[in-house]
Design a protein around this motif. Structure first.
Motif, PDB file in Angstrom:
ATOM      1  N   TYR A 255       0.878  -1.290   0.086  1.00 45.72           N
ATOM      2  CA  TYR A 255       0.013  -0.063   0.045  1.00 45.72           C
ATOM      3  C   TYR A 255       0.993   1.345   0.016  1.00 45.72           C
ATOM      4  O   TYR A 255       0.639   2.201  -0.916  1.00 45.72           O
ATOM      5  N   VAL A 256       1.779   1.362   0.986  1.00 47.70           N
ATOM      6  CA  VAL A 256       2.815   2.424   0.849  1.00 47.70           C
ATOM      7  C   VAL A 256       3.480   2.572  -0.428  1.00 47.70           C
ATOM      8  O   VAL A 256       3.698   3.572  -0.827  1.00 47.70           O
ATOM      9  N   ALA A 257       4.113   1.477  -0.799  1.00 46.48           N
ATOM     10  CA  ALA A 257       4.828   1.516  -2.051  1.00 46.48           C
ATOM     11  C   ALA A 257       4.127   2.088  -3.313  1.00 46.48           C
ATOM     12  O   ALA A 257       4.610   2.936  -4.131  1.00 46.48           O
TER      13      ALA A 257
ATOM     14  N   GLY B 138      -5.895   6.594   5.614  1.00 51.70           N
ATOM     15  CA  GLY B 138      -4.819   7.663   5.977  1.00 51.70           C
ATOM     16  C   GLY B 138      -3.651   7.877   5.225  1.00 51.70           C
ATOM     17  O   GLY B 138      -3.141   8.693   4.638  1.00 51.70           O
ATOM     18  N   VAL B 139      -3.178   6.674   4.870  1.00 53.73           N
ATOM     19  CA  VAL B 139      -1.995   6.472   3.958  1.00 53.73           C
ATOM     20  C   VAL B 139      -2.254   7.079   2.565  1.00 53.73           C
ATOM     21  O   VAL B 139      -1.440   7.827   2.098  1.00 53.73           O
ATOM     22  N   ARG B 140      -3.415   6.624   2.041  1.00 56.18           N
ATOM     23  CA  ARG B 140      -3.847   7.198   0.771  1.00 56.18           C
ATOM     24  C   ARG B 140      -3.982   8.612   0.833  1.00 56.18           C
ATOM     25  O   ARG B 140      -3.381   9.413  -0.031  1.00 56.18           O
ATOM     26  N   VAL B 141      -4.568   9.217   1.769  1.00 59.14           N
ATOM     27  CA  VAL B 141      -4.915  10.906   1.879  1.00 59.14           C
ATOM     28  C   VAL B 141      -3.384  11.341   2.020  1.00 59.14           C
ATOM     29  O   VAL B 141      -3.277  12.534   1.332  1.00 59.14           O
ATOM     30  N   LEU B 142      -2.656  10.913   3.094  1.00 60.21           N
ATOM     31  CA  LEU B 142      -0.988  11.502   3.079  1.00 60.21           C
ATOM     32  C   LEU B 142      -0.648  11.451   1.658  1.00 60.21           C
ATOM     33  O   LEU B 142       0.111  12.249   1.252  1.00 60.21           O
ATOM     34  N   GLY B 143      -0.640  10.258   1.246  1.00 61.49           N
ATOM     35  CA  GLY B 143       0.054  10.099  -0.137  1.00 61.49           C
ATOM     36  C   GLY B 143      -0.133  11.201  -1.186  1.00 61.49           C
ATOM     37  O   GLY B 143       0.498  11.513  -1.811  1.00 61.49           O
ATOM     38  N   ARG B 144      -1.513  11.442  -1.078  1.00 63.94           N
ATOM     39  CA  ARG B 144      -1.818  12.523  -2.217  1.00 63.94           C
ATOM     40  C   ARG B 144      -1.601  13.873  -1.964  1.00 63.94           C
ATOM     41  O   ARG B 144      -1.122  14.581  -2.634  1.00 63.94           O
ATOM     42  N   ALA B 145      -1.325  14.166  -0.673  1.00 56.79           N
ATOM     43  CA  ALA B 145      -1.249  15.449  -0.066  1.00 56.79           C
ATOM     44  C   ALA B 145       0.399  15.633   0.068  1.00 56.79           C
ATOM     45  O   ALA B 145       0.933  16.597  -0.404  1.00 56.79           O
ATOM     46  N   ASP B 146       0.941  14.697   0.718  1.00 56.45           N
ATOM     47  CA  ASP B 146       2.373  14.969   1.100  1.00 56.45           C
ATOM     48  C   ASP B 146       2.948  13.481   1.335  1.00 56.45           C
ATOM     49  O   ASP B 146       3.166  13.024   2.396  1.00 56.45           O
ATOM     50  N   PRO B 147       3.417  12.754   0.272  1.00 57.49           N
ATOM     51  CA  PRO B 147       4.021  11.577   0.262  1.00 57.49           C
ATOM     52  C   PRO B 147       5.315  11.418   0.879  1.00 57.49           C
ATOM     53  O   PRO B 147       6.406  11.004   0.306  1.00 57.49           O
ATOM     54  N   ASP B 148       5.444  11.629   2.261  1.00 55.88           N
ATOM     55  CA  ASP B 148       6.695  11.557   2.848  1.00 55.88           C
ATOM     56  C   ASP B 148       7.033   9.722   3.169  1.00 55.88           C
ATOM     57  O   ASP B 148       6.313   9.382   3.986  1.00 55.88           O
ATOM     58  N   PRO B 149       8.112   9.268   2.571  1.00 60.48           N
ATOM     59  CA  PRO B 149       8.072   7.812   2.831  1.00 60.48           C
ATOM     60  C   PRO B 149       8.262   7.540   4.114  1.00 60.48           C
ATOM     61  O   PRO B 149       7.955   6.434   4.607  1.00 60.48           O
ATOM     62  N   ARG B 150       9.138   8.226   4.821  1.00 55.41           N
ATOM     63  CA  ARG B 150       9.308   7.830   6.334  1.00 55.41           C
ATOM     64  C   ARG B 150       7.945   7.915   7.135  1.00 55.41           C
ATOM     65  O   ARG B 150       7.741   7.001   7.903  1.00 55.41           O
ATOM     66  N   ARG B 151       7.476   9.046   6.999  1.00 57.42           N
ATOM     67  CA  ARG B 151       6.011   8.950   7.623  1.00 57.42           C
ATOM     68  C   ARG B 151       5.087   7.815   7.437  1.00 57.42           C
ATOM     69  O   ARG B 151       4.516   7.106   8.269  1.00 57.42           O
ATOM     70  N   LEU B 152       5.134   7.211   6.099  1.00 57.06           N
ATOM     71  CA  LEU B 152       4.190   6.213   5.836  1.00 57.06           C
ATOM     72  C   LEU B 152       4.516   4.901   6.307  1.00 57.06           C
ATOM     73  O   LEU B 152       4.119   4.262   6.692  1.00 57.06           O
ATOM     74  N   ARG B 153       5.940   4.874   6.158  1.00 58.68           N
ATOM     75  CA  ARG B 153       6.709   3.588   6.558  1.00 58.68           C
ATOM     76  C   ARG B 153       6.610   3.373   8.021  1.00 58.68           C
ATOM     77  O   ARG B 153       6.554   2.252   8.504  1.00 58.68           O
ATOM     78  N   ASP B 154       6.983   4.477   8.786  1.00 56.43           N
ATOM     79  CA  ASP B 154       6.868   4.447  10.206  1.00 56.43           C
ATOM     80  C   ASP B 154       5.308   4.300  10.813  1.00 56.43           C
ATOM     81  O   ASP B 154       5.204   3.283  11.827  1.00 56.43           O
ATOM     82  N   ALA B 155       4.250   4.547  10.047  1.00 53.25           N
ATOM     83  CA  ALA B 155       3.074   4.201  10.488  1.00 53.25           C
ATOM     84  C   ALA B 155       2.952   2.700  10.305  1.00 53.25           C
ATOM     85  O   ALA B 155       2.377   2.164  11.067  1.00 53.25           O
ATOM     86  N   VAL B 156       3.387   2.048   9.273  1.00 58.46           N
ATOM     87  CA  VAL B 156       3.116   0.880   8.901  1.00 58.46           C
ATOM     88  C   VAL B 156       4.036  -0.100  10.117  1.00 58.46           C
ATOM     89  O   VAL B 156       3.511  -1.010  10.810  1.00 58.46           O
ATOM     90  N   GLU B 157       5.016   0.394  10.333  1.00 61.93           N
ATOM     91  CA  GLU B 157       5.901  -0.266  11.491  1.00 61.93           C
ATOM     92  C   GLU B 157       5.124  -0.036  12.624  1.00 61.93           C
ATOM     93  O   GLU B 157       5.030  -1.326  13.429  1.00 61.93           O
ATOM     94  N   GLN B 158       4.619   0.752  13.012  1.00 60.72           N
ATOM     95  CA  GLN B 158       3.933   1.032  14.548  1.00 60.72           C
ATOM     96  C   GLN B 158       2.537   0.158  14.555  1.00 60.72           C
ATOM     97  O   GLN B 158       2.284  -0.095  15.517  1.00 60.72           O
ATOM     98  N   ALA B 159       1.986   0.188  13.240  1.00 60.37           N
ATOM     99  CA  ALA B 159       0.823  -0.790  13.168  1.00 60.37           C
ATOM    100  C   ALA B 159       1.193  -2.084  13.501  1.00 60.37           C
ATOM    101  O   ALA B 159       0.384  -2.831  14.139  1.00 60.37           O
ATOM    102  N   MET B 160       2.141  -2.534  12.984  1.00 64.21           N
ATOM    103  CA  MET B 160       2.661  -4.028  12.909  1.00 64.21           C
ATOM    104  C   MET B 160       3.008  -4.255  14.363  1.00 64.21           C
ATOM    105  O   MET B 160       2.871  -5.337  14.927  1.00 64.21           O
ATOM    106  N   ILE B 161       3.667  -3.276  15.275  1.00 60.60           N
ATOM    107  CA  ILE B 161       3.699  -3.331  16.559  1.00 60.60           C
ATOM    108  C   ILE B 161       2.627  -3.615  17.186  1.00 60.60           C
ATOM    109  O   ILE B 161       2.617  -4.420  18.181  1.00 60.60           O
TER     110      ILE B 161
END
Length: 192
Positions: A89-91, A165-188
């Protein structure tokens, strides 16, 4: 004798989908549709109905073409499949150079609050994603990959919100670190 159509409705619908996805519903005029589809206004109305009906058909086509949940149903360990799904999704979001985002999310933001049919399409799409996520998490719990006390349905709702939220942020401000960190925290959060 009735005249035959001088255009391919499937090709026209695909072009409409692409235009609506790029610009949204409100920013797309009938003149824009006529130009992009290469079809006369009267033919658009005769074949698809008005702009709203054409948008609904384009959204249905988008949903048919995007079977995003299939990777979640693969056999084997559930958490690696979930992680791969979230990462994809992030990629996909980061690879979207046009920043079109997800047409379902775009529809939710632009139209769902004021159009019941659009709201139903969005809700149905999200329910399907939530169900697939829940099934994966139920499988993960049954296989001992997540603690027995975790509620897979609540986690599925959490992940659904995260993904939108990933989709919305990706449209407005696709910061890779922000999106990847969100996935990492979700998995935790899923695993503890």
């Amino acid at each position: 004798m009735a005249r035959s159509k001088e255009f391919d409705p499937e090709v026209a619908l695909q072009r409409a989908l692409e235009l609506f996805w790029e610009r949204g519903y409100e920013a797309t005029s009938m003149a824009d549709l006529v130009e992009r589809l290469g079809v006369a206004r009267a033919s658009i109305y005769a074949t698809f109905g008005g702009k709203r009906e054409l948008y609904l058909k384009a959204l249905e086509l988008y949903l048919e073409q995007s079977n995003v949940v299939e990777p979640l149903s693969q056999p084997g360990p559930a958490l690696p499949a979930l992680r791969a799904f979230l990462d994809s999704y992030v990629a996909e979001t980061l690879a979207d150079e046009l920043r079109r985002g997800c047409m379902v999310v775009n529809t939710a933001v632009e139209l769902a609050g004021r159009d019941a049919a659009m709201s139903r399409k969005v809700a149905t799409s999200w329910a399907g994603l939530e169900t697939a996520l829940a099934a994966t998490l139920v499988r993960a719990r049954a296989q001992g990959e997540i603690p027995a006390g975790k509620d897979p349905y609540a986690l599925a709702r959490f992940l659904l919100v995260l993904l939108q939220g990933v989709r919305v942020l990706g449209r407005a401000d696709p910061d890779p670190r922000r999106l990847r960190d969100a996935v990492e925290q979700a998995m935790i959060a899923v695993q503890i």
